[in-house]
Design a protein around this motif. Structure first.
Motif, PDB file in Angstrom:
ATOM      1  N   UNK A 113       0.844  -1.201   0.000  1.00  0.00           N
ATOM      2  CA  UNK A 113       0.000   0.000   0.000  1.00  0.00           C
ATOM      3  C   UNK A 113       0.872   1.241   0.000  1.00  0.00           C
ATOM      4  N   UNK A 114       0.770   2.057  -1.048  1.00  0.00           N
ATOM      5  CA  UNK A 114       1.535   3.302  -1.129  1.00  0.00           C
ATOM      6  C   UNK A 114       0.674   4.525  -0.830  1.00  0.00           C
ATOM      7  N   UNK A 115      -0.621   4.323  -0.579  1.00  0.00           N
ATOM      8  CA  UNK A 115      -1.542   5.449  -0.422  1.00  0.00           C
ATOM      9  C   UNK A 115      -1.943   5.706   1.025  1.00  0.00           C
ATOM     10  N   UNK A 116      -1.342   5.020   1.981  1.00  0.00           N
ATOM     11  CA  UNK A 116      -1.766   5.124   3.382  1.00  0.00           C
ATOM     12  C   UNK A 116      -3.275   4.949   3.472  1.00  0.00           C
ATOM     13  N   UNK A 117      -3.766   3.902   2.850  1.00  0.00           N
ATOM     14  CA  UNK A 117      -5.207   3.667   2.732  1.00  0.00           C
ATOM     15  C   UNK A 117      -5.882   3.658   4.097  1.00  0.00           C
ATOM     16  N   UNK A 118      -6.793   4.593   4.357  1.00  0.00           N
ATOM     17  CA  UNK A 118      -7.494   4.613   5.645  1.00  0.00           C
ATOM     18  C   UNK A 118      -8.296   3.329   5.840  1.00  0.00           C
ATOM     19  N   UNK A 119      -8.162   2.733   6.999  1.00  0.00           N
ATOM     20  CA  UNK A 119      -8.942   1.542   7.332  1.00  0.00           C
ATOM     21  C   UNK A 119      -8.304   0.233   6.918  1.00  0.00           C
ATOM     22  N   UNK A 120      -7.204   0.266   6.140  1.00  0.00           N
ATOM     23  CA  UNK A 120      -6.621  -0.985   5.654  1.00  0.00           C
ATOM     24  C   UNK A 120      -6.065  -1.832   6.799  1.00  0.00           C
ATOM     25  N   UNK A 121      -5.412  -1.207   7.757  1.00  0.00           N
ATOM     26  CA  UNK A 121      -4.865  -1.969   8.888  1.00  0.00           C
ATOM     27  C   UNK A 121      -5.973  -2.724   9.608  1.00  0.00           C
ATOM     28  N   UNK A 122      -7.131  -2.082   9.797  1.00  0.00           N
ATOM     29  CA  UNK A 122      -8.252  -2.729  10.472  1.00  0.00           C
ATOM     30  C   UNK A 122      -8.821  -3.863   9.616  1.00  0.00           C
ATOM     31  N   UNK A 123      -8.929  -3.635   8.309  1.00  0.00           N
ATOM     32  CA  UNK A 123      -9.432  -4.680   7.405  1.00  0.00           C
ATOM     33  C   UNK A 123      -8.539  -5.919   7.503  1.00  0.00           C
ATOM     34  N   UNK A 124      -7.230  -5.723   7.512  1.00  0.00           N
ATOM     35  CA  UNK A 124      -6.307  -6.851   7.598  1.00  0.00           C
ATOM     36  C   UNK A 124      -6.385  -7.518   8.976  1.00  0.00           C
ATOM     37  N   UNK A 125      -6.478  -6.733  10.007  1.00  0.00           N
ATOM     38  CA  UNK A 125      -6.560  -7.293  11.362  1.00  0.00           C
ATOM     39  C   UNK A 125      -7.799  -8.170  11.520  1.00  0.00           C
ATOM     40  N   UNK A 126      -8.884  -7.822  10.810  1.00  0.00           N
ATOM     41  CA  UNK A 126     -10.136  -8.574  10.917  1.00  0.00           C
ATOM     42  C   UNK A 126     -10.284  -9.664   9.863  1.00  0.00           C
ATOM     43  N   UNK A 127      -9.202  -9.997   9.168  1.00  0.00           N
ATOM     44  CA  UNK A 127      -9.256 -11.049   8.144  1.00  0.00           C
ATOM     45  C   UNK A 127      -9.684 -12.379   8.766  1.00  0.00           C
ATOM     46  N   UNK A 128     -10.334 -13.199   7.953  1.00  0.00           N
ATOM     47  CA  UNK A 128     -10.626 -14.569   8.355  1.00  0.00           C
ATOM     48  C   UNK A 128      -9.913 -15.505   7.398  1.00  0.00           C
ATOM     49  N   UNK A 129      -9.700 -16.740   7.855  1.00  0.00           N
ATOM     50  CA  UNK A 129      -8.900 -17.688   7.080  1.00  0.00           C
ATOM     51  C   UNK A 129      -9.630 -19.020   6.927  1.00  0.00           C
ATOM     52  N   UNK A 130      -9.508 -19.592   5.766  1.00  0.00           N
ATOM     53  CA  UNK A 130     -10.004 -20.952   5.555  1.00  0.00           C
ATOM     54  C   UNK A 130      -8.888 -21.910   5.945  1.00  0.00           C
ATOM     55  N   UNK A 131      -9.184 -23.193   6.004  1.00  0.00           N
ATOM     56  CA  UNK A 131      -8.154 -24.183   6.329  1.00  0.00           C
ATOM     57  C   UNK A 131      -7.034 -24.162   5.315  1.00  0.00           C
ATOM     58  N   UNK A 132      -7.390 -23.857   4.060  1.00  0.00           N
ATOM     59  CA  UNK A 132      -6.390 -23.806   2.998  1.00  0.00           C
ATOM     60  C   UNK A 132      -5.323 -22.766   3.309  1.00  0.00           C
ATOM     61  N   UNK A 133      -5.720 -21.672   3.992  1.00  0.00           N
ATOM     62  CA  UNK A 133      -4.763 -20.608   4.278  1.00  0.00           C
ATOM     63  C   UNK A 133      -4.125 -20.736   5.643  1.00  0.00           C
ATOM     64  N   UNK A 134      -4.325 -21.889   6.300  1.00  0.00           N
ATOM     65  CA  UNK A 134      -3.760 -22.050   7.643  1.00  0.00           C
ATOM     66  C   UNK A 134      -2.256 -22.021   7.583  1.00  0.00           C
ATOM     67  N   UNK A 135      -1.643 -21.313   8.555  1.00  0.00           N
ATOM     68  CA  UNK A 135      -0.181 -21.257   8.585  1.00  0.00           C
ATOM     69  C   UNK A 135       0.320 -21.501   9.993  1.00  0.00           C
TER      70      UNK A 135
END
Length: 199
Positions: A177-199
């Motif tokens: 992100x080069x635009x300091x997108x407002x709200x992006x940090x929160x969007x990422x923090x609230x991500x959900x994951x399927x089993x396929x994306x388990x790490x």
């Protein structure tokens, strides 16, 4: 003088770079063209605010968050951020594998256009803020913010910016992100994951 010459050479090459690196084939993410819903990419699902639009380019996904003349990664005057998968990560540090220790630059030897000014190229400098950021439950990204500037052919700086990067090495995802997108940090923090994306 040597630095100015390298900038001039980069700008000359930029004239040839009309588009970002070609899309890598075989992405396993799925993106919807509808805004205000969800975006799923490599097992990670993001809930996007209304008005954000998803443009799926296979192993690279652009999410526009405002005005965008040409919906391509790193295109000038295109507000948004990018998600990249393993095929782009393989060369995302200027032709070498991206690890987060150097800025994300999706080209080898060719300059990347500045997202804020036509006719300028981006020059990324030192790392500022870095650390670990949560991206959904149980997932942690290596976060780094790079100082950036846009440089014209004559060496003039036309804009200053910060390029923020969240790198999930196990899931093989980097968010840029080069635009300091407002709200992006929160969007990422609230991500959900399927089993396929388990790490």
């Amino acid at each position: 003088m040597r630095r100015r010459s390298s900038v001039l050479a980069a700008l000359a090459a930029a004239a040839v770079l009309a588009a970002p690196a070609a899309a890598a084939a075989g992405t396993s993410g799925q993106a919807s063209e509808t805004g205000g819903r969800t975006l799923s990419f490599r097992g990670m699902t993001l809930r996007l605010p209304s008005g954000w639009r998803v443009h799926d380019h296979r192993d690279r996904v652009l999410v526009t968050t405002g005005k965008c003349r040409t919906p391509e990664p790193f295109a000038p005057d295109c507000r948004g951020f990018w998600l990249y998968g393993p095929e782009v990560i393989a060369y995302g540090a200027g032709g070498r594998r991206y690890t987060g220790s150097k800025p994300f630059v999706p080209a080898s030897g060719a300059p990347v256009g500045c997202p804020f000014a036509y006719g300028s190229v981006q020059v990324l400098g030192r790392a500022g803020d870095r650390g670990l950021h949560r991206v959904g439950r149980g997932h942690t990204a290596k976060y780094v913010a790079w100082d950036g500037r846009c440089v014209k052919r004559d060496g003039r700086t036309t804009a200053l910016f910060t390029q923020r990067e969240w790198f999930l090495p196990t899931s093989k995802i980097v968010v840029v992100d080069a635009w300091k997108t407002p709200g992006l940090t929160k969007v990422l923090r609230n991500a959900t994951w399927s089993r396929r994306g388990a790490s």
